[in-house]
Design an enzyme around this catalytic site. Structure first.
Site, PDB file in Angstrom:
ATOM      1  N   TYR A   2      -8.346   4.556 -11.000  1.00  9.73           N
ATOM      2  CA  TYR A   2      -6.892   5.272 -10.516  1.00  9.73           C
ATOM      3  C   TYR A   2      -7.111   6.580 -10.884  1.00  9.73           C
ATOM      4  CZ  TYR A   2      -1.919   6.026  -9.941  1.00  9.73           C
ATOM      5  OH  TYR A   2      -0.607   6.426  -9.597  1.00  9.73           O
ATOM      6  N   SER A   6      -0.702  11.566  -9.709  1.00  9.98           N
ATOM      7  CA  SER A   6      -0.078  10.644 -10.874  1.00  9.98           C
ATOM      8  C   SER A   6      -0.506  11.912 -12.111  1.00  9.98           C
ATOM      9  CB  SER A   6      -1.024   9.649 -10.995  1.00  9.98           C
ATOM     10  OG  SER A   6      -0.772   8.912 -12.588  1.00  9.98           O
TER      11      SER A   6
HETATM   12  P1  NAP Z   1       4.421   0.575  -4.799  1.00  9.27           P
HETATM   13  O1  NAP Z   1       5.725   0.550  -5.122  1.00  9.27           O
HETATM   14  O2  NAP Z   1       3.303  -0.282  -4.984  1.00  9.27           O
HETATM   15  O3  NAP Z   1       4.264   0.962  -3.072  1.00  9.27           O
HETATM   16  C1  NAP Z   1       2.922   1.396  -2.604  1.00  9.27           C
HETATM   17  C2  NAP Z   1       3.316   1.751  -1.135  1.00  9.27           C
HETATM   18  O4  NAP Z   1       1.823   1.922  -0.591  1.00  9.27           O
HETATM   19  C3  NAP Z   1       3.760   0.437  -0.477  1.00  9.27           C
HETATM   20  O5  NAP Z   1       4.596   0.896   0.472  1.00  9.27           O
HETATM   21  C4  NAP Z   1       2.457  -0.175   0.248  1.00  9.27           C
HETATM   22  O6  NAP Z   1       2.682  -0.677   1.366  1.00  9.27           O
HETATM   23  C5  NAP Z   1       1.713   1.398   0.332  1.00  9.27           C
HETATM   24  N1  NAP Z   1       0.415   1.103   0.565  1.00  9.27           N
HETATM   25  C6  NAP Z   1      -0.462   0.566  -0.225  1.00  9.27           C
HETATM   26  N2  NAP Z   1      -1.870   0.083   0.283  1.00  9.27           N
HETATM   27  C7  NAP Z   1      -1.719   0.654   1.771  1.00  9.27           C
HETATM   28  C8  NAP Z   1      -2.618   0.462   2.632  1.00  9.27           C
HETATM   29  N3  NAP Z   1      -3.761   0.000   2.730  1.00  9.27           N
HETATM   30  N4  NAP Z   1      -1.927   0.931   3.860  1.00  9.27           N
HETATM   31  C9  NAP Z   1      -0.717   1.494   4.110  1.00  9.27           C
HETATM   32  N5  NAP Z   1      -0.030   1.314   3.040  1.00  9.27           N
HETATM   33  C10 NAP Z   1      -0.517   1.064   1.867  1.00  9.27           C
HETATM   34  O7  NAP Z   1       3.879   1.990  -5.500  1.00  9.27           O
HETATM   35  P2  NAP Z   1       4.795   3.323  -6.115  1.00  9.27           P
HETATM   36  O8  NAP Z   1       5.081   3.052  -7.381  1.00  9.27           O
HETATM   37  O9  NAP Z   1       6.028   3.506  -5.279  1.00  9.27           O
HETATM   38  O10 NAP Z   1       3.858   4.636  -5.778  1.00  9.27           O
HETATM   39  C11 NAP Z   1       4.006   5.527  -4.867  1.00  9.27           C
HETATM   40  C12 NAP Z   1       2.965   6.744  -5.162  1.00  9.27           C
HETATM   41  O11 NAP Z   1       3.374   7.226  -6.344  1.00  9.27           O
HETATM   42  C13 NAP Z   1       1.564   6.234  -5.262  1.00  9.27           C
HETATM   43  O12 NAP Z   1       0.914   7.175  -4.755  1.00  9.27           O
HETATM   44  C14 NAP Z   1       1.428   6.020  -6.705  1.00  9.27           C
HETATM   45  O13 NAP Z   1       0.014   6.357  -7.286  1.00  9.27           O
HETATM   46  C15 NAP Z   1       2.200   7.116  -7.154  1.00  9.27           C
HETATM   47  N6  NAP Z   1       2.741   7.172  -8.643  1.00  9.27           N
HETATM   48  C16 NAP Z   1       3.375   6.154  -9.027  1.00  9.27           C
HETATM   49  C17 NAP Z   1       3.812   6.151 -10.382  1.00  9.27           C
HETATM   50  C18 NAP Z   1       4.857   5.031 -10.759  1.00  9.27           C
HETATM   51  O14 NAP Z   1       5.006   5.074 -12.055  1.00  9.27           O
HETATM   52  N7  NAP Z   1       5.411   4.012 -10.119  1.00  9.27           N
HETATM   53  C19 NAP Z   1       3.350   7.114 -11.375  1.00  9.27           C
HETATM   54  C20 NAP Z   1       2.711   8.036 -10.858  1.00  9.27           C
HETATM   55  C21 NAP Z   1       2.178   7.957  -9.406  1.00  9.27           C
HETATM   56  P3  NAP Z   1       2.277  -1.916   2.097  1.00  9.27           P
HETATM   57  O15 NAP Z   1       1.860  -2.753   0.841  1.00  9.27           O
HETATM   58  O16 NAP Z   1       3.453  -2.407   2.763  1.00  9.27           O
HETATM   59  O17 NAP Z   1       1.030  -1.441   2.911  1.00  9.27           O
END
Ligand code: NAP
Length: 253
Positions: free
Chosen positions: A164, A151
Site C-alpha cells: 500500500y 496516504s
Molecule cells: P473504502 O471505504 O474502502 O472505499 C474505497 C472505495 O474505492 C469504494 O467506494 C470502492 O467501491 C472503491 N473501489 C475499490 N476498488 C475499486 C475498483 N476496482 N473499481 C472501482 N472502485 C473501486 O476506503 P476509504 O477509506 O474511503 O479510502 C478512500 C481513499 O482514501 C483511498 O484511496 C485510501 O487509500 C485513502 N486513504 C484512506 C485512509 C483512511 O483512514 N480511511 C487513510 C489514508 C488514505 P466498490 O467496492 O463499490 O467498487
C-alpha cells in the site's frame, strides 16, 4: 467551508463514490452545485448516494449525479468513461481520484503475488489510466482541478504496510509529474492525505481500533472539497487534511 464553495455548472468525476471518503466527497461537491459522475463497482452504494443527492436538490435546488458502475481495473472501461464525458459535456472540471484498496497488512515476504498486483492495478495503474483518459477534458475546463487520494503511508512506510505504501508513493510521484506538466495551464493538481478516517479500509488495516475515535468521512470530505474550487492556486502539493495545510516536497539538491 463548503458553504462558500460554488461549483454550479461544473462537472466532477468522483471514483470510489459508493462508500467511505469518496461517498461524502461526492455529496459535498453536489451540495456545492456540481454534477457528479459517481464511479464504483457497488451499485447499491451508488444508488444510495444518488437518493441523498436528489433529496438535497429538492431542498437547495443544487447538485446532480450520474452513476457509473465500473471496475477501475477495466482499462478499456476507464478509456470509455473519458469518451462518454467528452460526448456529453465536452469538458471535465474536477477529477477526484479516490478509489483505492489496502491489499494486506503483512511482512513483504508474505504478500501473495495476486494481492500485490491488485494493489498496484487499482491504486497505481487505474489512477494513471484515469488521468490519461480525462487529462484532455480537464484542459478544456477554464479551471480544471484534480484531487488524488494518497496516504501518510507513502512517507511513513511502516512495517507491514509495504504494498500500500509503495502504491501511494507512486501515486504522489504521478501527481507531481502531472502538476509540473500542466503548471502553466489553469489546471491545479494536488494529492491529499486524508489521515486516519472511520471507513471500511481503515477497519481492515487496524481491526482492533475503536472506530469512534476516528473522524467520520463526512468531516474529512468537508476539508478536502475546497480543493475543487476554481479559486485554488496551489498545484503539485500534498494537502494534509488533519492539519488542513499544504505540505511542500523537498526540492532536489
Ligand atoms: P473504502 O471505504 O474502502 O472505499 C474505497 C472505495 O474505492 C469504494 O467506494 C470502492 O467501491 C472503491 N473501489 C475499490 N476498488 C475499486 C475498483 N476496482 N473499481 C472501482 N472502485 C473501486 O476506503 P476509504 O477509506 O474511503 O479510502 C478512500 C481513499 O482514501 C483511498 O484511496 C485510501 O487509500 C485513502 N486513504 C484512506 C485512509 C483512511 O483512514 N480511511 C487513510 C489514508 C488514505 P466498490 O467496492 O463499490 O467498487
Amino acid at each position: 467551508m463548503t458553504s462558500s464553495l460554488n461549483l454550479s455548472g461544473r462537472v466532477a468525476v468522483v471514483t470510489g463514490a459508493s462508500r467511505g471518503i469518496g461517498y461524502f466527497l461526492a455529496k459535498e461537491l453536489a451540495a456545492a452545485g456540481a454534477h457528479v459522475v459517481a464511479v464504483a463497482r457497488t451499485i447499491g452504494g451508488l444508488e444510495e448516494l444518488d437518493d441523498e443527492i436528489k433529496a438535497e436538490k429538492a431542498i437547495s435546488g443544487k447538485g446532480e449525479a450520474t452513476l457509473v458502475p465500473l471496475d477501475l481495473a477495466d482499462g478499456a472501461g476507464v478509456d470509455r468513461l473519458g469518451g462518454a464525458i467528452h460526448e456529453r459535456w465536452g469538458k471535465l472540471d474536477i477529477l477526484v481520484a479516490n478509489a483505492g484498496v489496502l491489499g494486506v497488512i503483512s511482512p513483504l515476504g508474505h504478500v501473495e503475488a495476486k494481492v500485490f498486483e491488485k494493489v498496484m492495478a487499482v491504486n497505481v495503474t487505474a489512477t494513471w489510466r484515469l488521468i490519461r483518459s480525462v487529462d484532455p477534458l480537464l484542459r478544456l475546463s477554464d479551471a480544471g482541478r484534480a484531487i488524488v487520494l494518497s496516504s501518510g503511508a507513502a512517507h511513513s512506510a511502516k512495517a507491514f504496510w509495504g504494498p500500500y505504501a509503495a502504491s501511494k508513493a507512486a501515486v504522489e510521484a504521478m501527481v507531481r509529474s502531472w502538476a509540473d506538466e500542466t503548471k502553466n495551464l489553469p489546471l491545479r493538481i494536488n494529492a491529499v492525505n486524508p489521515g486516519a478516517t472511520r471507513t471500511a479500509m481503515r477497519a481492515q488495516a487496524v481491526p482492533g481500533e475503536d472506530p469512534q475515535i476516528l473522524p467520520h468521512p463526512s468531516e474529512i470530505a468537508r476539508k478536502i472539497a475546497p480543493l475543487a474550487s476554481p479559486a485554488l492556486t496551489e498545484t503539485g502539493l500534498i494537502f494534509d487534511a488533519p492539519s488542513e495545510r499544504f505540505l511542500r516536497y523537498r526540492l532536489p539538491e
